[in-house]
Design a protein around this motif. Structure first.
Motif, PDB file in Angstrom:
ATOM      1  N   ASP A  28       0.835  -1.198   0.000  1.00 46.77           N
ATOM      2  CA  ASP A  28       0.000   0.000   0.000  1.00 46.77           C
ATOM      3  C   ASP A  28       0.869   1.248   0.000  1.00 46.77           C
ATOM      4  OD1 ASP A  28      -2.202  -1.560   0.096  1.00 46.77           O
ATOM      5  OD2 ASP A  28      -2.541  -1.344   2.241  1.00 46.77           O
ATOM      6  N   THR A  29       0.548   2.151  -0.862  1.00 44.05           N
ATOM      7  CA  THR A  29       1.241   3.428  -0.882  1.00 44.05           C
ATOM      8  C   THR A  29       0.426   4.436  -0.093  1.00 44.05           C
ATOM      9  OG1 THR A  29       0.110   4.137  -2.885  1.00 44.05           O
ATOM     10  CG2 THR A  29       2.184   2.932  -3.173  1.00 44.05           C
ATOM     11  N   TRP A  30       0.991   5.599   0.100  1.00 44.10           N
ATOM     12  CA  TRP A  30       0.274   6.644   0.820  1.00 44.10           C
ATOM     13  C   TRP A  30      -1.032   6.974   0.100  1.00 44.10           C
ATOM     14  CZ3 TRP A  30      -1.460  11.539  -0.274  1.00 44.10           C
ATOM     15  CH2 TRP A  30      -1.895  12.278   0.823  1.00 44.10           C
ATOM     16  N   GLY A  31      -1.010   7.009  -1.227  1.00 42.56           N
ATOM     17  CA  GLY A  31      -2.207   7.312  -2.005  1.00 42.56           C
ATOM     18  C   GLY A  31      -3.306   6.287  -1.805  1.00 42.56           C
ATOM     19  N   GLU A  32      -2.944   5.023  -1.709  1.00 51.20           N
ATOM     20  CA  GLU A  32      -3.946   3.985  -1.494  1.00 51.20           C
ATOM     21  C   GLU A  32      -4.577   4.120  -0.113  1.00 51.20           C
ATOM     22  OE1 GLU A  32      -1.923   0.336  -2.188  1.00 51.20           O
ATOM     23  OE2 GLU A  32      -1.860   0.619  -4.348  1.00 51.20           O
ATOM     24  N   ARG A  33      -3.761   4.417   0.905  1.00 46.62           N
ATOM     25  CA  ARG A  33      -4.301   4.608   2.258  1.00 46.62           C
ATOM     26  C   ARG A  33      -5.205   5.840   2.306  1.00 46.62           C
ATOM     27  NH1 ARG A  33       1.239   3.346   3.936  1.00 46.62           N
ATOM     28  NH2 ARG A  33       1.492   5.580   4.053  1.00 46.62           N
ATOM     29  N   PHE A  34      -4.782   6.915   1.661  1.00 42.80           N
ATOM     30  CA  PHE A  34      -5.579   8.138   1.620  1.00 42.80           C
ATOM     31  C   PHE A  34      -6.905   7.882   0.908  1.00 42.80           C
ATOM     32  CE2 PHE A  34      -6.667  12.281  -0.317  1.00 42.80           C
ATOM     33  CZ  PHE A  34      -6.777  13.031   0.853  1.00 42.80           C
ATOM     34  N   GLY A  35      -6.838   7.186  -0.212  1.00 44.47           N
ATOM     35  CA  GLY A  35      -8.050   6.850  -0.962  1.00 44.47           C
ATOM     36  C   GLY A  35      -8.996   5.986  -0.144  1.00 44.47           C
ATOM     37  N   PHE A  36      -8.442   5.027   0.606  1.00 43.51           N
ATOM     38  CA  PHE A  36      -9.279   4.182   1.453  1.00 43.51           C
ATOM     39  C   PHE A  36      -9.988   5.018   2.516  1.00 43.51           C
ATOM     40  CE2 PHE A  36     -10.206   1.237   4.878  1.00 43.51           C
ATOM     41  CZ  PHE A  36     -10.766   0.176   4.194  1.00 43.51           C
ATOM     42  N   GLY A  37      -9.276   5.973   3.095  1.00 41.27           N
ATOM     43  CA  GLY A  37      -9.879   6.854   4.096  1.00 41.27           C
ATOM     44  C   GLY A  37     -10.994   7.701   3.511  1.00 41.27           C
ATOM     45  N   ILE A  38     -10.768   8.246   2.314  1.00 43.51           N
ATOM     46  CA  ILE A  38     -11.783   9.076   1.659  1.00 43.51           C
ATOM     47  C   ILE A  38     -13.027   8.242   1.346  1.00 43.51           C
ATOM     48  CG2 ILE A  38     -12.311  10.365  -0.467  1.00 43.51           C
ATOM     49  CD1 ILE A  38     -10.571  11.915   1.458  1.00 43.51           C
ATOM     50  N   VAL A  39     -12.831   7.058   0.766  1.00 42.76           N
ATOM     51  CA  VAL A  39     -13.966   6.190   0.436  1.00 42.76           C
ATOM     52  C   VAL A  39     -14.728   5.811   1.705  1.00 42.76           C
ATOM     53  CG1 VAL A  39     -14.586   3.892  -0.436  1.00 42.76           C
ATOM     54  CG2 VAL A  39     -12.996   5.330  -1.714  1.00 42.76           C
ATOM     55  N   SER A  40     -13.978   5.546   2.767  1.00 42.10           N
ATOM     56  CA  SER A  40     -14.607   5.194   4.039  1.00 42.10           C
ATOM     57  C   SER A  40     -15.493   6.333   4.550  1.00 42.10           C
ATOM     58  CB  SER A  40     -13.528   4.856   5.060  1.00 42.10           C
ATOM     59  OG  SER A  40     -14.084   4.547   6.295  1.00 42.10           O
ATOM     60  N   LEU A  41     -15.006   7.561   4.483  1.00 42.64           N
ATOM     61  CA  LEU A  41     -15.796   8.703   4.943  1.00 42.64           C
ATOM     62  C   LEU A  41     -16.996   8.968   4.036  1.00 42.64           C
ATOM     63  CD1 LEU A  41     -13.017  11.173   6.106  1.00 42.64           C
ATOM     64  CD2 LEU A  41     -14.645   9.914   7.520  1.00 42.64           C
ATOM     65  N   VAL A  42     -16.802   8.816   2.724  1.00 42.37           N
ATOM     66  CA  VAL A  42     -17.907   9.049   1.786  1.00 42.37           C
ATOM     67  C   VAL A  42     -19.007   8.016   2.019  1.00 42.37           C
ATOM     68  CG1 VAL A  42     -18.531   8.901  -0.664  1.00 42.37           C
ATOM     69  CG2 VAL A  42     -16.547  10.244   0.042  1.00 42.37           C
ATOM     70  N   LEU A  43     -18.637   6.760   2.254  1.00 43.41           N
ATOM     71  CA  LEU A  43     -19.645   5.733   2.496  1.00 43.41           C
ATOM     72  C   LEU A  43     -20.252   5.837   3.888  1.00 43.41           C
ATOM     73  CD1 LEU A  43     -18.024   2.621   0.782  1.00 43.41           C
ATOM     74  CD2 LEU A  43     -19.920   4.015  -0.032  1.00 43.41           C
ATOM     75  N   ALA A  44     -19.570   6.529   4.803  1.00 44.81           N
ATOM     76  CA  ALA A  44     -20.093   6.675   6.158  1.00 44.81           C
ATOM     77  C   ALA A  44     -21.391   7.486   6.179  1.00 44.81           C
ATOM     78  CB  ALA A  44     -19.041   7.334   7.048  1.00 44.81           C
ATOM     79  N   VAL A  45     -21.525   8.442   5.264  1.00 39.58           N
ATOM     80  CA  VAL A  45     -22.710   9.300   5.254  1.00 39.58           C
ATOM     81  C   VAL A  45     -23.975   8.491   4.949  1.00 39.58           C
ATOM     82  CG1 VAL A  45     -23.811  11.260   4.111  1.00 39.58           C
ATOM     83  CG2 VAL A  45     -21.384  11.364   4.732  1.00 39.58           C
ATOM     84  N   PRO A  46     -24.037   7.755   3.829  1.00 37.48           N
ATOM     85  CA  PRO A  46     -25.272   7.002   3.576  1.00 37.48           C
ATOM     86  C   PRO A  46     -25.482   5.863   4.575  1.00 37.48           C
ATOM     87  CG  PRO A  46     -23.690   6.596   1.819  1.00 37.48           C
ATOM     88  CD  PRO A  46     -23.124   7.670   2.689  1.00 37.48           C
ATOM     89  N   LEU A  47     -24.391   5.220   5.035  1.00 35.68           N
ATOM     90  CA  LEU A  47     -24.555   4.155   6.025  1.00 35.68           C
ATOM     91  C   LEU A  47     -25.119   4.696   7.333  1.00 35.68           C
ATOM     92  CD1 LEU A  47     -21.324   2.021   5.471  1.00 35.68           C
ATOM     93  CD2 LEU A  47     -23.671   1.386   4.931  1.00 35.68           C
ATOM     94  N   SER A  48     -24.654   5.881   7.729  1.00 40.89           N
ATOM     95  CA  SER A  48     -25.187   6.514   8.948  1.00 40.89           C
ATOM     96  C   SER A  48     -26.668   6.841   8.774  1.00 40.89           C
ATOM     97  CB  SER A  48     -24.415   7.797   9.260  1.00 40.89           C
ATOM     98  OG  SER A  48     -23.080   7.518   9.531  1.00 40.89           O
ATOM     99  N   ALA A  49     -27.047   7.357   7.619  1.00 38.38           N
ATOM    100  CA  ALA A  49     -28.445   7.713   7.362  1.00 38.38           C
ATOM    101  C   ALA A  49     -29.323   6.466   7.376  1.00 38.38           C
ATOM    102  CB  ALA A  49     -28.563   8.432   6.024  1.00 38.38           C
ATOM    103  N   ILE A  50     -28.858   5.403   6.733  1.00 43.04           N
ATOM    104  CA  ILE A  50     -29.654   4.171   6.687  1.00 43.04           C
ATOM    105  C   ILE A  50     -29.761   3.553   8.077  1.00 43.04           C
ATOM    106  CG2 ILE A  50     -29.726   1.801   5.793  1.00 43.04           C
ATOM    107  CD1 ILE A  50     -28.383   2.933   3.236  1.00 43.04           C
ATOM    108  N   GLY A  51     -28.627   3.441   8.768  1.00 40.87           N
ATOM    109  CA  GLY A  51     -28.640   2.842  10.104  1.00 40.87           C
ATOM    110  C   GLY A  51     -29.465   3.641  11.082  1.00 40.87           C
ATOM    111  N   GLY A  52     -29.319   4.982  11.051  1.00 38.36           N
ATOM    112  CA  GLY A  52     -30.094   5.837  11.945  1.00 38.36           C
ATOM    113  C   GLY A  52     -31.563   5.856  11.597  1.00 38.36           C
ATOM    114  N   GLY A  53     -31.878   5.796  10.300  1.00 39.27           N
ATOM    115  CA  GLY A  53     -33.277   5.840   9.877  1.00 39.27           C
ATOM    116  C   GLY A  53     -34.012   4.552  10.175  1.00 39.27           C
ATOM    117  N   VAL A  54     -33.330   3.432  10.083  1.00 42.80           N
ATOM    118  CA  VAL A  54     -33.991   2.138  10.269  1.00 42.80           C
ATOM    119  C   VAL A  54     -34.083   1.774  11.747  1.00 42.80           C
ATOM    120  CG1 VAL A  54     -33.781  -0.344   9.832  1.00 42.80           C
ATOM    121  CG2 VAL A  54     -33.336   1.280   8.005  1.00 42.80           C
TER     122      VAL A  54
END
Length: 140
Positions: free
Chosen positions: A72-98
């Motif tokens: 893993d390079t720094w870019g791959e770790r950074f990308g994983f963090g960004i994807v994780s945060l972007v997916l956190a928004v809809p997952l939080s909405a679904i989990g909180g809504g249900v």
């Protein structure tokens, strides 16, 4: 001078002595015989050297295959963090809504769990005990 050189010197002396006794007509046969022995010595030395180098290469390959590789390079770790945060928004909405607060906590527990696994994978000793320089090999 080692033992092999001494043996080769004895062979040369024997060939020269045989040449003196047999005469010049056998000189080429004696030289060919001596050169054949020299060739055998060289072939043996080369074969031993090649075997040793192959063994060293195999040991190096075996050591490298056992050691963990972090690709893993720094870019791959950074990308994983960004994807994780972007997916956190809809997952939080679904989990909180249900399921209200428990659903929200379950979604975030999954997000944190995935990130912890990624962190441990890229840094194998991340949560292990670190030995200080004053720690010895002996237990009290």
């Amino acid at each position: 001078m080692d033992a092999r050189d001494t043996e080769l010197k004895k062979e040369l002396d024997a060939s020269l002595q045989a040449r003196r006794e047999l005469g010049e007509e056998y000189e080429s046969a004696l030289v060919d015989s001596f050169l054949e022995k020299v060739d055998q010595r060289i072939d043996g030395a080369v074969e031993r050297r090649v075997r040793r180098q192959l063994a060293e290469q195999q040991m190096t390959v075996a050591r490298d295959s056992r050691s963990p590789r972090v690709t893993d390079t720094w870019g791959e770790r950074f990308g994983f963090g960004i994807v994780s945060l972007v997916l956190a928004v809809p997952l939080s909405a679904i989990g909180g809504g249900v399921a209200d607060l428990p659903g929200l906590l379950a979604a975030w527990a999954g997000i944190v769990g995935v990130n912890v696994v990624q962190a441990v994978r890229t840094n194998p000793g991340l949560f292990g005990r670190r030995r200080s320089s004053k720690d010895g090999d002996w237990e009290d």
